[in-house]
Design a protein around this motif. Structure first.
Motif, mmCIF file in Angstrom:
data_model
loop_
_atom_site.group_PDB
_atom_site.id
_atom_site.type_symbol
_atom_site.label_atom_id
_atom_site.label_comp_id
_atom_site.label_asym_id
_atom_site.label_seq_id
_atom_site.Cartn_x
_atom_site.Cartn_y
_atom_site.Cartn_z
ATOM 1 N N VAL A 90 0.840 -1.193 0.000
ATOM 2 C CA VAL A 90 0.000 0.000 0.000
ATOM 3 C C VAL A 90 0.878 1.246 0.000
ATOM 4 C CG1 VAL A 90 -1.943 1.140 1.139
ATOM 5 C CG2 VAL A 90 -1.587 -1.319 1.459
ATOM 6 N N SER A 91 0.606 2.147 -0.925
ATOM 7 C CA SER A 91 1.233 3.472 -0.907
ATOM 8 C C SER A 91 0.211 4.482 -0.403
ATOM 9 C CB SER A 91 1.715 3.848 -2.307
ATOM 10 O OG SER A 91 0.608 4.131 -3.155
ATOM 11 N N GLU A 92 0.607 5.727 -0.272
ATOM 12 C CA GLU A 92 -0.359 6.729 0.168
ATOM 13 C C GLU A 92 -1.474 6.934 -0.853
ATOM 14 O OE1 GLU A 92 0.825 10.856 0.232
ATOM 15 O OE2 GLU A 92 2.709 10.358 -0.780
ATOM 16 N N MET A 93 -1.239 6.490 -2.095
ATOM 17 C CA MET A 93 -2.246 6.625 -3.144
ATOM 18 C C MET A 93 -3.275 5.490 -3.112
ATOM 19 S SD MET A 93 -1.213 9.407 -4.354
ATOM 20 C CE MET A 93 -2.387 9.537 -5.693
ATOM 21 N N GLY A 94 -2.974 4.411 -2.393
ATOM 22 C CA GLY A 94 -3.923 3.316 -2.326
ATOM 23 C C GLY A 94 -3.244 1.963 -2.364
ATOM 24 N N VAL A 95 -4.066 0.909 -2.379
ATOM 25 C CA VAL A 95 -3.557 -0.463 -2.392
ATOM 26 C C VAL A 95 -3.042 -0.787 -3.784
ATOM 27 C CG1 VAL A 95 -4.147 -2.891 -2.075
ATOM 28 C CG2 VAL A 95 -5.161 -1.161 -0.578
ATOM 29 N N GLN A 96 -1.767 -1.144 -3.859
ATOM 30 C CA GLN A 96 -1.161 -1.489 -5.139
ATOM 31 C C GLN A 96 -1.347 -2.967 -5.482
ATOM 32 O OE1 GLN A 96 0.117 1.105 -6.932
ATOM 33 N NE2 GLN A 96 -0.679 2.266 -5.186
ATOM 34 N N HIS A 97 -1.458 -3.795 -4.456
ATOM 35 C CA HIS A 97 -1.668 -5.227 -4.674
ATOM 36 C C HIS A 97 -2.039 -5.871 -3.348
ATOM 37 C CE1 HIS A 97 -1.181 -9.367 -5.911
ATOM 38 N NE2 HIS A 97 -0.212 -9.559 -5.040
ATOM 39 N N SER A 98 -2.973 -6.814 -3.389
ATOM 40 C CA SER A 98 -3.291 -7.619 -2.213
ATOM 41 C C SER A 98 -3.633 -9.028 -2.672
ATOM 42 C CB SER A 98 -4.450 -7.017 -1.412
ATOM 43 O OG SER A 98 -5.655 -7.091 -2.151
ATOM 44 N N ALA A 99 -3.357 -10.006 -1.815
ATOM 45 C CA ALA A 99 -3.594 -11.403 -2.196
ATOM 46 C C ALA A 99 -3.544 -12.295 -0.977
ATOM 47 C CB ALA A 99 -2.545 -11.855 -3.220
ATOM 48 N N MET A 100 -4.210 -13.440 -1.074
ATOM 49 C CA MET A 100 -4.034 -14.511 -0.107
ATOM 50 C C MET A 100 -2.768 -15.272 -0.447
ATOM 51 S SD MET A 100 -6.352 -14.544 2.231
ATOM 52 C CE MET A 100 -7.966 -13.808 2.566
ATOM 53 N N LEU A 101 -2.050 -15.737 0.574
ATOM 54 C CA LEU A 101 -0.820 -16.491 0.387
ATOM 55 C C LEU A 101 -1.022 -17.933 0.842
ATOM 56 C CD1 LEU A 101 1.802 -13.880 1.674
ATOM 57 C CD2 LEU A 101 1.136 -14.359 -0.687
ATOM 58 N N PRO A 102 -0.356 -18.889 0.197
ATOM 59 C CA PRO A 102 -0.555 -20.298 0.537
ATOM 60 C C PRO A 102 0.283 -20.787 1.706
ATOM 61 C CG PRO A 102 0.917 -20.135 -1.337
ATOM 62 C CD PRO A 102 0.506 -18.721 -1.009
ATOM 63 N N VAL A 103 1.012 -19.881 2.380
ATOM 64 C CA VAL A 103 1.888 -20.277 3.489
ATOM 65 C C VAL A 103 1.604 -19.393 4.698
ATOM 66 C CG1 VAL A 103 3.728 -21.141 2.010
ATOM 67 C CG2 VAL A 103 3.708 -18.729 2.669
ATOM 68 N N PRO A 104 1.871 -19.898 5.915
ATOM 69 C CA PRO A 104 1.721 -19.049 7.102
ATOM 70 C C PRO A 104 2.730 -17.909 7.070
ATOM 71 C CG PRO A 104 1.865 -21.371 7.699
ATOM 72 C CD PRO A 104 2.247 -21.274 6.263
ATOM 73 N N VAL A 105 2.287 -16.726 7.483
ATOM 74 C CA VAL A 105 3.181 -15.564 7.531
ATOM 75 C C VAL A 105 3.078 -14.927 8.910
ATOM 76 C CG1 VAL A 105 2.983 -15.087 5.058
ATOM 77 C CG2 VAL A 105 1.401 -13.988 6.654
ATOM 78 N N PRO A 106 4.146 -14.278 9.355
ATOM 79 C CA PRO A 106 4.039 -13.509 10.600
ATOM 80 C C PRO A 106 3.227 -12.249 10.349
ATOM 81 C CG PRO A 106 6.192 -13.200 9.597
ATOM 82 C CD PRO A 106 5.495 -14.231 8.774
ATOM 83 N N THR A 107 2.356 -11.894 11.273
ATOM 84 C CA THR A 107 1.611 -10.643 11.133
ATOM 85 C C THR A 107 2.581 -9.489 11.336
ATOM 86 O OG1 THR A 107 -0.470 -11.637 11.851
ATOM 87 C CG2 THR A 107 -0.246 -9.249 12.098
ATOM 88 N N GLU A 108 2.698 -8.640 10.307
ATOM 89 C CA GLU A 108 3.722 -7.596 10.331
ATOM 90 C C GLU A 108 3.317 -6.450 9.422
ATOM 91 O OE1 GLU A 108 5.862 -5.761 11.830
ATOM 92 O OE2 GLU A 108 7.157 -7.514 12.237
ATOM 93 N N ALA A 109 3.841 -5.266 9.722
ATOM 94 C CA ALA A 109 3.663 -4.097 8.866
ATOM 95 C C ALA A 109 5.002 -3.364 8.813
ATOM 96 C CB ALA A 109 2.578 -3.173 9.414
ATOM 97 N N VAL A 110 5.486 -3.122 7.594
ATOM 98 C CA VAL A 110 6.787 -2.478 7.393
ATOM 99 C C VAL A 110 6.590 -1.288 6.473
ATOM 100 C CG1 VAL A 110 9.150 -2.779 6.568
ATOM 101 C CG2 VAL A 110 7.961 -4.691 7.690
ATOM 102 N N TRP A 111 7.126 -0.131 6.880
ATOM 103 C CA TRP A 111 7.020 1.099 6.092
ATOM 104 C C TRP A 111 8.416 1.488 5.619
ATOM 105 C CZ3 TRP A 111 3.817 4.151 3.561
ATOM 106 C CH2 TRP A 111 4.132 5.488 3.330
ATOM 107 N N GLY A 112 8.536 1.715 4.327
ATOM 108 C CA GLY A 112 9.823 2.127 3.769
ATOM 109 C C GLY A 112 9.758 2.114 2.262
ATOM 110 N N ASP A 113 10.828 2.540 1.621
ATOM 111 C CA ASP A 113 10.873 2.544 0.161
ATOM 112 C C ASP A 113 10.837 1.113 -0.364
ATOM 113 O OD1 ASP A 113 10.993 5.260 0.190
ATOM 114 O OD2 ASP A 113 13.131 5.409 -0.286
#
Length: 368
Positions: A90-113
């Motif tokens: 997600v950029s400040e302009m909106g969601v660029q891509h979202s999807a379900m993933l077939p593997v477990p992931v850690p819940t996380e949010a990272v901001w950066g270039d």
């Protein structure tokens, strides 16, 4: 979910754009625990805002807008949904891509270039597709199976004509009389069916060869004689992966077929990982075209000398930042990335602390 080329294209597009990479998991069957992932994600957003409190006003505003877009996307996921992993960039302009993933992931949010990629890459590594055919002597159906969904590619028919038992009221055929010896109509009919079935097996094998994507598993099911005939023709043309789904009835429903396909894909992944490990350790390339451990692998990645990066999930859990760093370097060098599990992961943990690389050319090993 993106393919690797699509993901790399988005990575290039957003490389210099402040982007919020959001990963979420609600992988539990306990209704009382459902929503823990969302609550953990809200804490991650709060932490990001707190970390940015001394940043420029415009940067804080950009983060707030990106979080608002992400929160709206999360609210669109049903609260009752159970899933291993979900991602949004997600950029400040909106969601660029979202999807379900077939593997477990850690819940996380990272901001950066740019994008935080490593959990998505692990999902890509499990995004195997398979060509599946179910056939009897009269008909065959071809599917592509990907992400739990069957896509019909073709339906082929043998088109066997029926043969008459006699002239039955029509003018007698020349040379025909009740005492004529030779093949019966039933014999001739059976012979035609065998010829048609053989042609159908050939046509199915040809269709599968034409439709198969690189590194795609082909699975053959149905009547045993037909399934083995198709598989044999594929193997004759050097398609090394064409297992027969033994014991799967021609009338099996798609859920039953999907279960068998998933098992076959898991086995295929395991065998491919073992083959990669054998290539690295027992095929004579050790030292010249292999690197083990973080120091040697990072050095090879910075030189653009890695053709394939191997990582264990334990390595990623132990040091997510280091994993992301080597994944980004691998993407820069257009290297393939493989997450290994099972006994191969145990070997890699012991030999390289969870990370190794297949090299494009010999690279001197760094001195410890």
């Amino acid at each position: 979910m993106f393919t690797r080329p699509e993901l790399m294209q988005l990575r290039r597009q957003l490389k210099s754009t402040p982007t919020l990479s959001v990963y979420l998991s609600e992988d539990t069957d306990d209704p009382a625990q459902r929503g823990n992932g969302r609550r953990a994600l809200a804490h991650r957003f709060a932490h990001l805002r707190d970390a940015m409190r001394d940043a420029a006003h415009a940067d804080r505003e950009a983060l707030d807008r990106a979080i608002a877009h992400a929160e709206q996307q999360v609210r669109a996921i049903p609260v009752t949904a159970c899933f291993k992993g979900w991602v949004a960039f997600v950029s400040e302009m909106g969601v660029q891509h979202s999807a379900m993933l077939p593997v477990p992931v850690p819940t996380e949010a990272v901001w950066g270039d740019g994008l935080w990629l490593s959990p998505y890459i692990r999902g890509l590594d499990y995004q195997c597709s398979a060509l599946v055919v179910m056939t009897d002597s009269r008909m065959a159906t071809l599917w592509r199976y990907r992400d739990g969904v069957f896509e019909v590619l073709a339906t082929l028919e043998a088109d066997v004509p029926a043969l008459s038992a006699s002239h039955l009221g029509a003018p007698p055929q020349q040379g025909f009389h009740p005492g004529t010896r030779g093949r019966t109509a039933a014999d001739a009919n059976a012979r035609v069916r065998r010829v048609k079935a053989a042609r159908l097996a050939t046509e199915v094998a040809d269709q599968l060869r034409m439709a198969a994507l690189p590194d795609e598993l082909i699975l053959v099911g149905g009547i045993p004689a037909m399934a083995h005939a198709v598989a044999s023709q594929l193997l004759e043309h050097e398609h090394a992966q064409a297992p027969v789904l033994a014991g799967l009835d021609i009338h099996a429903g798609l859920p039953e077929i999907a279960t068998r396909v998933e098992v076959a894909l898991d086995t295929w992944r395991l065998e491919r990982r073992r083959a990669l490990w054998h290539e690295l350790t027992e095929s004579g390339i050790v030292g010249a075209h292999a690197a083990f451990g973080v120091t040697a692998t990072e050095a090879a990645l910075r030189l653009g000398g890695v053709s394939r990066l191997l990582i264990t999930e334990e390595f990623e859990r132990r040091d997510p930042a280091a994993t992301e760093a080597v994944v980004q370097l691998a993407c820069e060098g257009d290297a393939q990335i493989t997450y290994v599990g099972g006994d191969t992961a145990a070997h890699l943990q012991k030999r390289g602390a969870g990370i190794a690389a297949r090299l494009r050319f010999p690279i001197p090993q760094p001195v410890a």
